[in-house]
Design a protein around this motif. Structure first.
Motif, PDB file in Angstrom:
ATOM      1  N   ASN A   1     -23.363 -12.194  21.223  1.00 17.39           N
ATOM      2  CA  ASN A   1     -23.990 -11.395  20.175  1.00 17.39           C
ATOM      3  C   ASN A   1     -22.938 -10.836  19.236  1.00 17.39           C
ATOM      4  OD1 ASN A   1     -26.900 -10.131  19.775  1.00 17.39           O
ATOM      5  ND2 ASN A   1     -26.791 -10.941  21.851  1.00 17.39           N
ATOM      6  N   ILE A   2     -21.837 -10.369  19.843  1.00 23.29           N
ATOM      7  CA  ILE A   2     -20.799  -9.725  19.043  1.00 23.29           C
ATOM      8  C   ILE A   2     -19.968 -10.740  18.287  1.00 23.29           C
ATOM      9  CG2 ILE A   2     -18.760  -8.239  19.155  1.00 23.29           C
ATOM     10  CD1 ILE A   2     -19.982  -6.998  21.654  1.00 23.29           C
ATOM     11  N   THR A   3     -19.673 -11.868  18.928  1.00 22.09           N
ATOM     12  CA  THR A   3     -18.738 -12.798  18.300  1.00 22.09           C
ATOM     13  C   THR A   3     -19.406 -13.793  17.357  1.00 22.09           C
ATOM     14  OG1 THR A   3     -18.923 -14.286  20.186  1.00 22.09           O
ATOM     15  CG2 THR A   3     -17.103 -12.711  20.207  1.00 22.09           C
ATOM     16  N   LEU A   4     -20.719 -13.892  17.375  1.00 18.84           N
ATOM     17  CA  LEU A   4     -21.412 -14.883  16.547  1.00 18.84           C
ATOM     18  C   LEU A   4     -21.067 -14.751  15.072  1.00 18.84           C
ATOM     19  CD1 LEU A   4     -23.567 -17.142  16.403  1.00 18.84           C
ATOM     20  CD2 LEU A   4     -25.249 -15.361  16.002  1.00 18.84           C
ATOM     21  N   ALA A   5     -21.258 -13.546  14.507  1.00 16.09           N
ATOM     22  CA  ALA A   5     -21.048 -13.378  13.070  1.00 16.09           C
ATOM     23  C   ALA A   5     -19.592 -13.572  12.646  1.00 16.09           C
ATOM     24  CB  ALA A   5     -21.585 -12.026  12.618  1.00 16.09           C
ATOM     25  N   PRO A   6     -18.633 -12.933  13.329  1.00 17.56           N
ATOM     26  CA  PRO A   6     -17.243 -13.127  12.881  1.00 17.56           C
ATOM     27  C   PRO A   6     -16.833 -14.600  12.882  1.00 17.56           C
ATOM     28  CG  PRO A   6     -17.336 -11.416  14.555  1.00 17.56           C
ATOM     29  CD  PRO A   6     -18.690 -11.990  14.463  1.00 17.56           C
ATOM     30  N   ILE A   7     -17.285 -15.341  13.893  1.00 14.07           N
ATOM     31  CA  ILE A   7     -16.897 -16.749  13.966  1.00 14.07           C
ATOM     32  C   ILE A   7     -17.591 -17.555  12.876  1.00 14.07           C
ATOM     33  CG2 ILE A   7     -16.998 -18.836  15.361  1.00 14.07           C
ATOM     34  CD1 ILE A   7     -16.691 -17.121  17.830  1.00 14.07           C
ATOM     35  N   LYS A   8     -18.916 -17.373  12.736  1.00 14.83           N
ATOM     36  CA  LYS A   8     -19.645 -18.220  11.804  1.00 14.83           C
ATOM     37  C   LYS A   8     -19.484 -17.764  10.365  1.00 14.83           C
ATOM     38  CE  LYS A   8     -22.334 -20.725  14.620  1.00 14.83           C
ATOM     39  NZ  LYS A   8     -22.945 -21.943  14.712  1.00 14.83           N
ATOM     40  N   VAL A   9     -19.470 -16.449  10.158  1.00 14.22           N
ATOM     41  CA  VAL A   9     -19.467 -15.970   8.774  1.00 14.22           C
ATOM     42  C   VAL A   9     -18.051 -15.813   8.246  1.00 14.22           C
ATOM     43  CG1 VAL A   9     -20.164 -14.089   7.277  1.00 14.22           C
ATOM     44  CG2 VAL A   9     -21.642 -14.800   9.144  1.00 14.22           C
TER      45      VAL A   9
ATOM     46  N   ALA B   1     -13.420  -8.369  20.526  1.00 14.63           N
ATOM     47  CA  ALA B   1     -14.744  -7.980  21.019  1.00 14.63           C
ATOM     48  C   ALA B   1     -14.621  -7.277  22.359  1.00 14.63           C
ATOM     49  CB  ALA B   1     -15.636  -9.208  21.134  1.00 14.63           C
ATOM     50  N   LEU B   2     -13.791  -7.836  23.243  1.00 15.96           N
ATOM     51  CA  LEU B   2     -13.623  -7.242  24.566  1.00 15.96           C
ATOM     52  C   LEU B   2     -13.012  -5.846  24.461  1.00 15.96           C
ATOM     53  CD1 LEU B   2     -12.418 -10.405  26.521  1.00 15.96           C
ATOM     54  CD2 LEU B   2     -14.633  -9.278  26.658  1.00 15.96           C
ATOM     55  N   LYS B   3     -12.066  -5.696  23.532  1.00 16.17           N
ATOM     56  CA  LYS B   3     -11.446  -4.363  23.346  1.00 16.17           C
ATOM     57  C   LYS B   3     -12.507  -3.356  22.915  1.00 16.17           C
ATOM     58  CE  LYS B   3      -6.639  -5.078  21.937  1.00 16.17           C
ATOM     59  NZ  LYS B   3      -6.513  -6.099  20.908  1.00 16.17           N
ATOM     60  N   LEU B   4     -13.318  -3.757  21.949  1.00 23.09           N
ATOM     61  CA  LEU B   4     -14.348  -2.852  21.440  1.00 23.09           C
ATOM     62  C   LEU B   4     -15.369  -2.525  22.514  1.00 23.09           C
ATOM     63  CD1 LEU B   4     -14.933  -4.307  17.857  1.00 23.09           C
ATOM     64  CD2 LEU B   4     -14.095  -2.020  18.410  1.00 23.09           C
ATOM     65  N   LEU B   5     -15.764  -3.530  23.290  1.00 25.99           N
ATOM     66  CA  LEU B   5     -16.723  -3.295  24.363  1.00 25.99           C
ATOM     67  C   LEU B   5     -16.168  -2.298  25.365  1.00 25.99           C
ATOM     68  CD1 LEU B   5     -18.340  -6.718  25.293  1.00 25.99           C
ATOM     69  CD2 LEU B   5     -19.489  -4.646  24.531  1.00 25.99           C
TER      70      LEU B   5
ATOM     71  N   LYS C   1     -15.435 -16.991   9.699  1.00 23.49           N
ATOM     72  CA  LYS C   1     -14.676 -18.158  10.121  1.00 23.49           C
ATOM     73  C   LYS C   1     -13.379 -17.784  10.839  1.00 23.49           C
ATOM     74  CE  LYS C   1     -17.001 -21.345   7.309  1.00 23.49           C
ATOM     75  NZ  LYS C   1     -18.333 -20.785   7.457  1.00 23.49           N
ATOM     76  N   ARG C   2     -13.466 -16.734  11.645  1.00 20.29           N
ATOM     77  CA  ARG C   2     -12.254 -16.320  12.355  1.00 20.29           C
ATOM     78  C   ARG C   2     -12.069 -17.162  13.590  1.00 20.29           C
ATOM     79  NH1 ARG C   2     -12.930 -10.039  13.131  1.00 20.29           N
ATOM     80  NH2 ARG C   2     -11.222 -10.382  14.580  1.00 20.29           N
ATOM     81  N   ASN C   3     -10.874 -17.093  14.153  1.00 21.94           N
ATOM     82  CA  ASN C   3     -10.556 -17.860  15.345  1.00 21.94           C
ATOM     83  C   ASN C   3     -11.246 -17.288  16.573  1.00 21.94           C
ATOM     84  OD1 ASN C   3      -8.667 -17.634  17.853  1.00 21.94           O
ATOM     85  ND2 ASN C   3      -8.111 -19.564  16.860  1.00 21.94           N
ATOM     86  N   LYS C   4     -11.827 -18.162  17.392  1.00 20.30           N
ATOM     87  CA  LYS C   4     -12.663 -17.710  18.491  1.00 20.30           C
ATOM     88  C   LYS C   4     -11.908 -16.839  19.493  1.00 20.30           C
ATOM     89  CE  LYS C   4     -15.892 -19.226  21.986  1.00 20.30           C
ATOM     90  NZ  LYS C   4     -16.541 -20.285  22.702  1.00 20.30           N
ATOM     91  N   ALA C   5     -10.703 -17.281  19.861  1.00 22.69           N
ATOM     92  CA  ALA C   5      -9.936 -16.534  20.867  1.00 22.69           C
ATOM     93  C   ALA C   5      -9.622 -15.134  20.370  1.00 22.69           C
ATOM     94  CB  ALA C   5      -8.656 -17.296  21.190  1.00 22.69           C
ATOM     95  N   GLU C   6      -9.249 -15.071  19.101  1.00 26.28           N
ATOM     96  CA  GLU C   6      -8.880 -13.789  18.504  1.00 26.28           C
ATOM     97  C   GLU C   6     -10.084 -12.847  18.443  1.00 26.28           C
ATOM     98  OE1 GLU C   6      -8.244 -14.164  14.395  1.00 26.28           O
ATOM     99  OE2 GLU C   6      -8.388 -11.973  14.231  1.00 26.28           O
ATOM    100  N   VAL C   7     -11.217 -13.410  18.045  1.00 30.17           N
ATOM    101  CA  VAL C   7     -12.438 -12.607  17.945  1.00 30.17           C
ATOM    102  C   VAL C   7     -12.857 -12.111  19.322  1.00 30.17           C
ATOM    103  CG1 VAL C   7     -14.897 -12.691  17.441  1.00 30.17           C
ATOM    104  CG2 VAL C   7     -13.292 -13.748  15.885  1.00 30.17           C
TER     105      VAL C   7
END
Lengths: 222, 246, 219
Positions: free
Chosen positions: B100-108, B120-124, B110-116
């Motif tokens: 849920n959290i990583t969907l938008a940053p990756i798709k919109v 995300a884990l830090k924020l959670l 276009k950030r790198n998945k590992a980085e996102v």
């Protein structure tokens, strides 16, 4: 294209008469189904294990068995197995009622269980007895849910009556075949015109009903 | 301080009813503006106009130099900069919390998945929900879902965060955990526009409080002025509905 | 019940069963394809084609399969278009099923909450990403109960194929009863084979429905 054959004699009238047979069988079956369905549906809410087992098997049979197979069983089977000589019409009504009752009872059961116990409790708290509760509180709510779904069932029954030609009932398709056969020489393309017309007749019979059902459903959504 | 969001003479109508009446507002960077008011006065509609979910009849909304226009093609780009959290949280039910959290940053973006994922884990972790990363929304409580919704908006690195009555649908015992997150965001200097009716919270988090009634700004001020020294009668009456003193 | 009779008739029934299954599932595959395309056309409100699809759906949902089959099998040849009975059966089932599937998928698409769209848009997603990542997966799951019901319905409808002389289960049963009068055995086998055809689908369908419901609503 074969439409001219419909203008001959009283062919069109005979076709309509055939459709009338379909409607006649549907209406009787629906009436029986609603009556029995309400009773069975109410019984199903009693949470009696015997009734539950019976109704689960009954509903599953109706869910799986094609109506055509049931027609065959009743029409051909009753004579052999029970020694009864059932007419095709009676067989049709039996099968359709068997089908309709199953669906109606499921609808009624669903509608009744959809009403919170709190409704019964608050009615009792207001001093109403059981009959009054059912009459003024429960039944009006169920009717709104049931009517669109029942209308949907009627439409499906009307369509399914086309099957009864396979056990010899002279409904609209059979009449159509007779007309085509009788006019083989004079209108070789009658098959197209006649079946196109029958297609349209069924559509004109069912579409308005389905529109009515959609309209009622929207209206009573709240 | 830099002005981040400017609203000029915003008016909105639903058929013949005027919902927002010639509203003007400026929000500075790092400012927390809280909007309160009676139900149906247009608070939510106002927020929805700010990120283009609603059309506006008159006036304009400016994010920095850019105009927010529901009909323009770059609206999705502008929306990346305006984050919004809704009353009904609306997490995507078919995806895990992490997805849920990583969907938008990756798709919109276009950030790198590992980085996102790392972010995300830090924020959670920050909102105390790291252990739920592989769960589905249906397994979480309302308060937990709302905290995830906030993280989902934050990870897009918005310039402004819009919070629309985010505790209104929660059971009382869950309200606190969500508001604590918002308070910490305010402390770290996030620019936020919050619509709420939690008055104690408004007093604690706001730099400025605005009273909206019938689509118009009736009064605004610092929390102290607003709650302890209301100037207009209407605000006085509104605040009275929250206290039970005789 | 005479089990020797049953043994004798078994190969005939099996052959008929295979034919029914073959045409039935081809028809179903066709209906899924038509249904998906139609639902997309309706959902995205594509001009002209939307109207065509709407008319198609209403025409085929309000008329019985038997009538449709008669029209295609006996009527169309008069215009010079003739199709084999098998193709007719598959086509008829596909067209009828397509109308029902279209309605199921379209309502699945419509059942996805508006707030899902708004959350996704608020995150900056474009319409295309919104559709593929958020709306479509949910729509498919929401359509499952209706699609399962349609599958069972369509498989049952194959029982009318005998009317256009396809040697399916009904045809075989009627034929054998007419020839040898072993009514009980014939009907018994008829029922058994339809149970074999439909009971697994019904049970599997219920399981899939429950799973889909859990996925969307958690209960």
């Amino acid at each position: 294209m074969g439409f001219e054959v419909l203008l001959k004699g009283n062919n069109m009238l005979r076709l309509l008469g055939g459709l009338g047979v379909a409607l006649y069988i549907s209406l009787i079956s629906v009436a029986i189904s609603i009556f029995l369905g309400i009773i069975l549906g109410a019984l199903m809410t009693l949470k009696n294990p015997v009734i539950n087992a019976f109704s689960r098997v009954y509903l599953e049979i109706v869910r799986i068995m094609p109506q055509m197979v049931l027609l065959f069983i009743v029409y051909f089977g009753a004579t052999k197995v029970l020694g009864l000589n059932l007419s095709a019409e009676v067989s049709a009504v039996i099968v359709f009622s068997f089908w309709g009752t199953a669906e109606m009872s499921d609808l009624v059961r669903g509608a009744l269980s959809g009403i919170d116990t709190i409704q019964y409790e608050s009615s009792a708290a207001l001093g109403m007895n059981t009959t009054q509760t059912y009459f003024h509180v429960i039944i009006p709510q169920i009717i709104r849910r049931l009517i669109p779904l029942s209308i949907n069932l009627i439409t499906r029954m009307i369509k399914t009556t086309s099957l009864v030609m396979m056990i010899g009932i002279v409904e609209v398709l059979k009449v159509g075949q007779q007309i085509i056969e009788a006019n083989r020489k004079s209108s070789p393309n009658a098959a197209f015109g006649v079946f196109a017309t029958i297609f349209l007749l069924y559509f004109l019979a069912c579409y308005p009903i389905s529109l009515l059902s959609k309209y009622l459903e929207k209206k009573w959504e709240n | 301080m830099e002005e981040i969001l400017k609203v000029n003479n915003l008016s909105k109508r639903f058929d013949d009813i005027v919902v927002l009446d010639n509203l003007s507002l400026t929000v500075k960077k790092g400012e927390v503006v809280v909007i309160v008011g009676p139900s149906g006065c247009g608070k939510s509609t106002f927020l929805r106009c700010l990120n283009g979910l609603e059309d506006i009849e008159e006036g304009e909304v400016l994010l920095g130099e850019e105009k927010v226009n529901p009909n323009k093609k770059n609206l999705s780009k502008t929306r990346e900069k305006i984050g919004m959290v809704f009353q009904s949280y609306d997490l995507f039910p078919h995806k895990t919390i992490l997805q849920n959290i990583t969907l938008a940053p990756i798709k919109v973006k276009k950030r790198n998945k590992a980085e996102v994922t790392e972010e995300a884990l830090k924020l959670l972790d920050r909102v105390g929900l790291l252990s739920k990363k592989d769960n589905y929304p249906r397994q979480l409580s309302g308060g937990q879902k709302q905290r995830v919704a906030i993280v989902r908006a934050l990870i897009m690195h918005p310039e402004v965060l819009l919070l629309d009555e985010i505790t209104a649908a929660l059971d009382p015992e869950m309200v606190r955990e969500v508001l604590d997150v918002v308070l910490s965001l305010a402390k770290e200097g996030r620019t936020m526009l919050i619509v709420t009716h939690e008055m104690a919270f408004a007093k604690a988090v706001a730099d400025r409080v605005i009273f909206l009634e019938n689509g118009k700004i009736v009064e605004e001020g610092s929390p102290a002025e607003f709650f302890d020294n209301p100037k207009t009668d209407r605000l006085k009456r509104f605040l009275e509905t929250f206290s039970y003193e005789k | 019940m005479d089990f020797n009779v049953i043994k004798d008739y078994l190969p005939l029934y099996i052959k008929a069963f295979m034919l029914t299954i073959k045409i039935g599932w081809i028809g179903i595959a066709l209906s899924l394809g038509i249904g998906v395309i139609s639902a997309f056309i309706l959902h995205f409100k594509i001009p002209f084609f939307s109207a065509v699809v709407k008319v198609y759906v209403e025409l085929f949902r309000n008329t019985p399969l038997l009538v449709q089959l008669f029209f295609v099998y006996f009527g169309l040849p008069k215009l010079g278009i003739s199709i084999s009975a098998e193709a007719c059966g598959a086509l008829g089932l596909g067209l009828l099923g397509g109308a029902y599937m279209a309605e199921s998928f379209r309502s699945g698409l419509g059942a996805v909450k508006l707030s899902q769209t708004e959350s996704a848009l608020a995150l900056g997603m474009k319409k295309g990403q919104l559709f593929t990542s958020v709306i479509l997966p949910q729509a498919i799951t929401l359509s499952v109960p209706a699609v399962v019901a349609n599958l069972i319905f369509l498989l049952k409808e194959t029982s009318v194929f005998s009317a256009i002389s396809l040697m399916d289960l009904m045809f075989t049963a009627k034929d054998l009863i007419g020839l040898y009068y072993n009514t009980t055995e014939c009907l018994f086998m008829l029922v058994i084979f339809y149970v074999i055809m439909l009971l697994p689908v019904s049970i599997l369908g219920s399981i899939v429905e429950k799973k889909a419901r859990f996925k969307m609503f958690g209960d």
